[in-house]
Structures are given as structure tokens and as C-alpha cells.
Design a protein around this motif. Structure first.
Motif, PDB file in Angstrom:
ATOM      1  N   SER A  40      -2.583  -7.313   4.843  1.00  0.00           N
ATOM      2  CA  SER A  40      -2.307  -6.135   4.097  1.00  0.00           C
ATOM      3  C   SER A  40      -1.274  -6.416   2.717  1.00  0.00           C
ATOM      4  CB  SER A  40      -1.593  -5.153   5.039  1.00  0.00           C
ATOM      5  OG  SER A  40      -0.239  -5.381   5.543  1.00  0.00           O
ATOM      6  N   LYS A  43      -4.090  -7.818  -2.183  1.00  0.00           N
ATOM      7  CA  LYS A  43      -5.167  -6.976  -2.441  1.00  0.00           C
ATOM      8  C   LYS A  43      -6.179  -7.780  -2.988  1.00  0.00           C
ATOM      9  CE  LYS A  43      -5.907  -3.132  -5.711  1.00  0.00           C
ATOM     10  NZ  LYS A  43      -5.528  -2.334  -6.663  1.00  0.00           N
ATOM     11  N   ARG A  76      -5.997   3.672   2.604  1.00  0.00           N
ATOM     12  CA  ARG A  76      -4.671   3.374   3.234  1.00  0.00           C
ATOM     13  C   ARG A  76      -3.508   3.602   2.112  1.00  0.00           C
ATOM     14  NH1 ARG A  76      -2.596  -1.740   5.839  1.00  0.00           N
ATOM     15  NH2 ARG A  76      -0.714  -0.829   5.493  1.00  0.00           N
ATOM     16  N   GLU A  77      -4.135   3.706   0.969  1.00  0.00           N
ATOM     17  CA  GLU A  77      -3.177   3.633  -0.161  1.00  0.00           C
ATOM     18  C   GLU A  77      -3.054   4.895  -1.014  1.00  0.00           C
ATOM     19  OE1 GLU A  77      -3.563   0.461  -2.871  1.00  0.00           O
ATOM     20  OE2 GLU A  77      -3.509  -1.126  -1.465  1.00  0.00           O
ATOM     21  N   ARG A 110      -8.445  -0.662   4.682  1.00  0.00           N
ATOM     22  CA  ARG A 110      -7.930  -1.522   3.649  1.00  0.00           C
ATOM     23  C   ARG A 110      -8.665  -1.984   2.625  1.00  0.00           C
ATOM     24  NH1 ARG A 110      -7.227  -5.732   6.225  1.00  0.00           N
ATOM     25  NH2 ARG A 110      -8.117  -5.024   8.209  1.00  0.00           N
ATOM     26  N   LYS A 135      -3.179   7.746  -6.820  1.00  0.00           N
ATOM     27  CA  LYS A 135      -2.752   6.576  -5.964  1.00  0.00           C
ATOM     28  C   LYS A 135      -3.971   6.306  -5.158  1.00  0.00           C
ATOM     29  CE  LYS A 135       1.016   6.234  -8.219  1.00  0.00           C
ATOM     30  NZ  LYS A 135       1.100   5.154  -9.371  1.00  0.00           N
ATOM     31  N   GLY A 136      -4.487   4.886  -5.070  1.00  0.00           N
ATOM     32  CA  GLY A 136      -5.291   4.529  -3.981  1.00  0.00           C
ATOM     33  C   GLY A 136      -6.835   4.520  -4.628  1.00  0.00           C
ATOM     34  N   LYS A 203       1.217  -7.949  -2.870  1.00  0.00           N
ATOM     35  CA  LYS A 203       1.864  -6.915  -2.914  1.00  0.00           C
ATOM     36  C   LYS A 203       3.251  -6.986  -1.996  1.00  0.00           C
ATOM     37  CE  LYS A 203      -1.532  -4.649  -1.379  1.00  0.00           C
ATOM     38  NZ  LYS A 203      -2.132  -3.419  -0.711  1.00  0.00           N
ATOM     39  N   ASN A 207       4.211  -1.781  -1.128  1.00  0.00           N
ATOM     40  CA  ASN A 207       2.799  -1.682  -1.598  1.00  0.00           C
ATOM     41  C   ASN A 207       2.637  -1.845  -3.150  1.00  0.00           C
ATOM     42  OD1 ASN A 207       0.141  -1.674  -0.234  1.00  0.00           O
ATOM     43  ND2 ASN A 207      -0.163   0.244  -1.123  1.00  0.00           N
TER      44      ASN A 207
END
Length: 627
Positions: A40, A43, A76-77, A110, A135-136, A203, A207
């Protein structure tokens, strides 16, 4: 004792710690290289290559690329966001948003996946400035197809998002990525797609992106796909599709000396650009669910038709090879062939009289070929044995089976053998060659696709050998060397038996000999051909109903050193010379001369629509039979 135990614990912990450090130092590279997807803190971003270009046989660019922008999501982000605003920017509903997000989470929380594919340039420019709010989500650039032609959709195929089956079958792909689904795009997916590049981003625990993982040590650059050149002549393909407007059926043209496919026209068709961009899904559904016209159904490769009278040429060749007839053997036609205890009659329009192989082919005499076929089967002790021998000759032409070539789809057709009839119809009961007499004229249980008809014609043009029909000419500038395509294959028919059949096909165009295509000559070109008319049945309200006959024509030209072999099939086109024959002559002239002198014929074909015929099963209007 306690001190000893303490020492042992300390030593054990030290050994374990040292071993772990050694493992990480010695094997770190392998661990890192194979464990990114589960880390995790790293990225992964893919850098997509340019898909290979597609050119026709003359170097004309058919398919290039254009930039496309996908909205990606890492579930998840994702943080709280103004869903309504985001949906407005993407031009989707909130329900659609929730459905897409659920799908992305189901794939992986993820790993990035496509949320909205193929944004338009203007949408990308507007949205890019606002992506920091969401975000994400981020925008991924890739290329999609840019068609330089409006024809050949069935040949070129299209690319689409991978489905679950693709993902399970090939770990190379990730959700939302593109793959060749049909046509050339599917057959040569591995060559065209290239190899995607990979970037690893480190990261922190919050994050936040820190930069390239280990200074890009494990990053790779994309490798662009290979350009390919196909065997299609785009001008010929375009002309064929033009001639088939408002008609249904197919045209297949092959170069006999190589097996290269010159044209593969399925009608009706569609503009391949319809399956690119945000409207792709809507357009595809409209085309796919058109159950009447079936524009996505490739009739040239999938439609199995009764071949009709062109099949008589094969029956003549089998009879000659089996020695039951000679080129000078004659049968008398009395306006048909009468057979069986009840005196059933197979009608004939040849005008009656004595027929040999040459005149039998030229005038398409049913009686001649019924006799030749019957003798071929009766040569053996049982019809089952005779039909098996007959079927083996025909299968040596590559018929009744898949070509195993580089086309993305196809059907086997059917060459019925004695075993087929015994197992399917008669069992252990006695049966007679007359139970199968319709095979003599290309009806009965015989079925062929248009490409098989063209291939049959090319094999006759070559006097008994053939090259497997194929669509690829060169990859990355290198001509193909696959022996499956470049090595000649031979039939069981001796070469000398082809000459009288070819002469008969030549006389099909003879005014003096009364050939069935005597009005379809191309000035300055010696053509050999065969007209065909096939009965056509369909069930309407549960009742077997005979429709207007199908129009069929096969030909090759010139007679010596042929450059093109062609098969044309026009559904409900009345008889062979009426539509299929005219289209064949026009296609041959277009390919060999580059221009059309048969202006009146061209005008007639271009202006004629058969849509009224296709509407008759619904309208209740009568059909024209054997006109």
C-alpha cells in the motif's frame, strides 16, 4: 538454569534478526519486483503505448490513434466529495456514479481502475483544473483508435474494455484496459497492443506521494505496438460495400497465387468510427441488437448458405477423378432430371439437349450433374462408402472445416458424408443415393460460407492447389513467412481434370455458347465463372415458407495466370446473373483495370434496393420463386 535460558533466548533472537536482515539484503530485489501490488506504500501508474497502425496492401493508412483521457479511481484513497458536482462534470447520474464506484471496489480497493473512459478533449481540459478537489481520482492519458476509412468494419474490428473473462485469462490486463475484440484488432492483439510502461510512486503513512520509488529503479518505458499491413485493397473494399448498399450478403475476393484476401464485404455494415468514444456503448447496442439487418454479423465468415450451382464444378471434378465420366461423356437433358419410383423431377432451365462437362457447366444443366453425382456414389458398394469417398475429395479443398487462419471468427460449413447421413438421418436403415440427390446441384445438406466459395474458386483457378486464405501481409515491415499461409496445399483431384471445367466456366460468359452470364462480360478480360440460384426457406409463424431465391456468383480472372477469384452472395437476389453476377463483373473490372467502363451496369446495381424483398416476411407480400 535461568541464565542459560536467557542466553538461549538472546542468541535465538539474534540469529532470527540477522537471518531476516540477510534475507532482505540478498533477496530484496526479487521481493520488491513481485510484491508491488500488495504494498500500500507504493502506487503503480501505467504508461500506455501507442497501438500499432494498420495499413492496406497498397500502404494506405486505415487505422491510426488519437489521444483519449480516462478518469481513474483508487477506491481506498477516495475522500468525501461533492458527488453531484463531480457527476455533472462527467455527465453521468448519481446512480451511475454509485454503480461504477461499487464495481471499482469489487475489482480492487488499492489498484487503479477506469471510472469513466474516453473523455473528449474539451471535457478533459475543463476537468483537469478541478481534479484536485476529488481525492482518489486522477486522469490517465492513453490512445484510442482513429479510423482513416469509413469501410471494412468487419475486417478491422474494434477494441473495447477487457471483461472478467479476459482478466482471468491473461494477467497482463487490468480492469478498464482495452483489448482487441473482433477482426484484425483481435487476431493481432499481441502485436498491435505493444507493452505498457510502469511507474512506481512511493507514499508515506499519510498517503502523500513522496516521489519515484527507489529513483525509478523498477520503472519501465512503454513499447509501442507493431504496425501491420493487411492484404485488403481498401479501394476494392470500399467499392464492394458501395455496390452492396441496400442489399444483404457478402463479397469475398482472393488472390489465387497467394491466398491473400483482397476484399471481405459483409452487408449491411457500419462506419467503424461509431465504436470509438463516449458514445461507443450506445452505438454498439444499437448495431448489435438490430436483429433484422444484423450489421455486426459478418456474413462473409459466419453465414452458411446452400452454395447452389457453383457447387456443380466440384461434382464435375469428383466425377472426372473417380473415372465415372470423361470430358466427352454426355447425358441428355429433357428439361430436368426424373428419378425415383414416383417419377420425381428436378427441373432444369438449360434448354434441354445433350450435355457434356463443358456445356453442362456453361448452361448449368441440372440433369447432367445429377447423373454425374449419382454415378460417383454408385461406383462403390454402398451409398455410405460412396458418399464418404465423395466427401473426402471435397474436404481436400479445405471445405467442411475451419481454415485455421488469422481471421477472428468463422464457421465450418458442411460437406455431408455417408457417415453423416447414416448417423443423422437413416441409422441402420437402407438408404439410396437418390435420398441425397440435391447435393448434385449444391442444395440439400451442403452448406458453405462466402469465403469458402471464394476459396473453392481460387483453388479451381490454380488447377488444384491452394493457399490458406489469410488477412496479414506484413508485420513491422517484414512479410509473413508462416508456412501455413505460404506453402501450397493440394487437392485429391488431378490437374488435367480442371481444364474442361475451367473451359465450361469460360463458356459461361460466351454469347455463342449460350452461357448463363453471357451479358456480363468485361471488355478485354477473359473471365471464368459460374452462376448460381439457391432456394431459400424460413419459418414464418411456425410454417416453412419459401422466400425469393438467393443470387450467387463465383468467378476468376484472367483465365490464365488469374489475379482475382471472387464469390458474391446476395440474399433474395432472384438468380445468379441478376445481381451477384453483375457485382462480380464490376468488382473484377475495378480490381484489374482500376476504373469502370460498365457504366450502365454500375448505375443499375447502385440504384437498386432489395429492402422490399427483405420486408416481405413481415409485410405478407408474395415472393418470387425461380424467376
Amino acid at each position: 538454569m535461568r541464565k542459560l535460558l536467557l542466553y538461549l533466548v538472546i542468541i535465538s533472537v539474534g540469529v532470527i534478526y540477522t537471518g531476516r536482515l540477510s534475507y532482505l539484503q540478498l533477496f530484496k530485489e526479487n521481493v520488491v519486483a513481485t510484491d508491488f501490488t500488495n504494498d500500500s506504500a507504493i502506487k503503480t501508474i501505467y504508461d500506455y503505448p501507442e497501438r500499432g497502425f494498420i495499413y492496406d496492401r497498397n500502404g494506405t493508412l486505415l487505422v491510426a490513434n488519437q489521444p483519449s483521457y480516462d478518469v481513474m479511481v483508487i477506491p481506498r484513497e477516495v475522500k468525501a466529495l461533492d458527488t453531484l458536482e463531480f457527476c455533472n462534470f462527467l455527465r453521468i447520474t448519481k446512480e451511475d456514479f454509485l454503480k461504477r464506484f461499487k464495481k471499482a471496489k469489487r475489482y480492487s480497493r488499492r489498484i487503479p481502475s477506469v471510472f469513466v473512459a474516453q473523455l473528449a478533449k474539451q471535457d478533459y481540459a475543463y476537468l483537469q483544473e478541478k481534479m484536485h478537489r476529488y481525492k482518489g481520482f486522477y486522469i490517465q492519458k492513453r490512445s484510442i483508435r482513429n479510423y482513416q476509412t469509413t469501410v471494412g468494419a468487419n475486417v478491422l474490428g474494434f477494441i473495447s474494455e477487457v471483461n472478467n473473462r479476459d482478466l482471468k485469462k491473461n494477467p497482463y490486463y487490468s480492469s478498464g484496459e482495452l483489448i482487441g475484440s473482433t477482426g484484425i484488432e483481435k487476431s493481432y492483439e499481441n502485436e498491435l497492443r505493444g507493452i505498457k510502461g510502469v511507474k512506481r510512486i512511493q507514499k508515506d503513512i499519510h498517503n502523500k506521494e513522496l516521489g519515484s520509488f527507489e529513483n525509478g529503479k523498477y520503472d519501465t518505458l512503454p513499447v509501442n505496438g507493431k504496425d501491420i499491413q493487411i492484404t485488403i485493397d481498401n479501394k476494392l473494399q470500399e467499392y464492394g460495400e458501395k455496390l452492396m448498399i441496400n442489399k444483404r450478403g457478402g463479397i469475398v475476393a482472393i488472390e489465387p497465387s497467394t491466398g491473400e484476401i483482397l476484399a471481405l464485404v459483409s452487408a449491411p455494415s457500419y462506419n467503424p468510427s461509431l465504436l470509438v468514444g463516449r458514445e461507443r456503448s450506445k452505438n454498439y447496442n444499437a448495431l448489435y441488437y438490430d436483429s433484422i439487418r444484423k450489421p455486426t454479423y459478418d456474413r462473409t465468415l459466419l453465414a452458411e448458405y446452400a452454395p447452389g450451382s457453383p457447387f456443380k464444378t466440384l461434382n464435375a471434378l469428383v466425377a472426372l477423378q473417380e473415372g465415372v465420366i470423361t470430358p466427352s461423356s454426355t447425358y441428355t437433358c429433357r428439361n430436368g432430371y426424373i428419378y425415383g419410383r414416383n417419377g420425381r423431377k428436378m427441373g432444369c432451365h438449360c434448354g434441354s439437349g445433350k450435355r457434356d462437362v463443358i456445356s453442362g457447366v456453361a448452361k448449368s444443366c441440372n440433369a447432367y450433374f445429377a447423373n454425374a453425382y449419382r454415378q460417383s456414389i454408385n461406383k462403390y458398394d454402398s451409398p455410405r462408402e460412396g458418399m464418404n469417398a465423395w466427401g473426402n475429395h471435397l474436404k481436400s479443398f479445405g471445405l467442411g472445416d475451419y481454415f485455421r487462419n488469422d481471421l477472428s471468427t468463422g464457421r465450418k460449413g458442411r460437406i455431408p458424408t455417408g457417415d453423416y447421413y447414416t448417423d443423422t438421418y437413416f441409422g441402420h436403415n437402407k438408404w439410396h443415393v437418390l435420398n441425397t440427390i440435391s447435393n448434385a446441384i449444391g442444395q440439400g445438406q451442403v452448406e458453405m460460407t462466402p469465403i469458402q466459395l471464394a476459396h473453392m474458386t481460387a483453388t479451381i483457378a490454380n488447377r488444384g492447389h491452394y493457399y490458406t486464405p489469410h488477412i496479414i501481409k506484413a508485420i513491422d515491415g517484414k512479410p509473413i513467412e508462416d508456412p501455413h499461409f505460404t506453402k501450397a496445399k493440394y487437392t485429391t483431384i488431378d490437374k488435367e481434370h480442371f481444364e474442361p471445367v475451367i473451359q465450361g466456366m469460360h463458356d459461361v460468359f460466351s454469347m455463342k455458347k449460350g452461357g448463363t452470364a453471357r451479358l456480363l462480360n468485361v471488355p478485354g478480360v477473359e473471365i471464368c465463372g459460374k452462376t448460381g440460384t439457391a432456394e431459400n426457406f424460413v419459418r414464418i409463424d411456425g410454417k416453412k415458407t419459401q422466400l425469393t431465391d438467393d443470387s450467387i456468383f463465383v468467378a476468376f480472372a484472367p483465365k490464365d495466370n488469374p489475379k482475382i477469384a471472387i464469390a458474391v452472395f446476395v440474399e433474395n437476389g432472384y438468380y445468379g446473373a441478376r445481381w451477384a453476377g453483375k457485382i462480380s463483373s464490376l468488382m473484377i473490372e475495378k480490381y484489374l483495370k482500376g476504373e469502370i467502363t460498365l457504366k450502365d451496369m454500375e448505375k443499375l446495381v447502385l440504384e437498386k434496393s432489395l429492402e422490399d424483398e427483405y420486408a416481405k416476411p413481415l409485410s405478407g407480400k408474395p415472393f418470387k420463386i425461380n424467376e
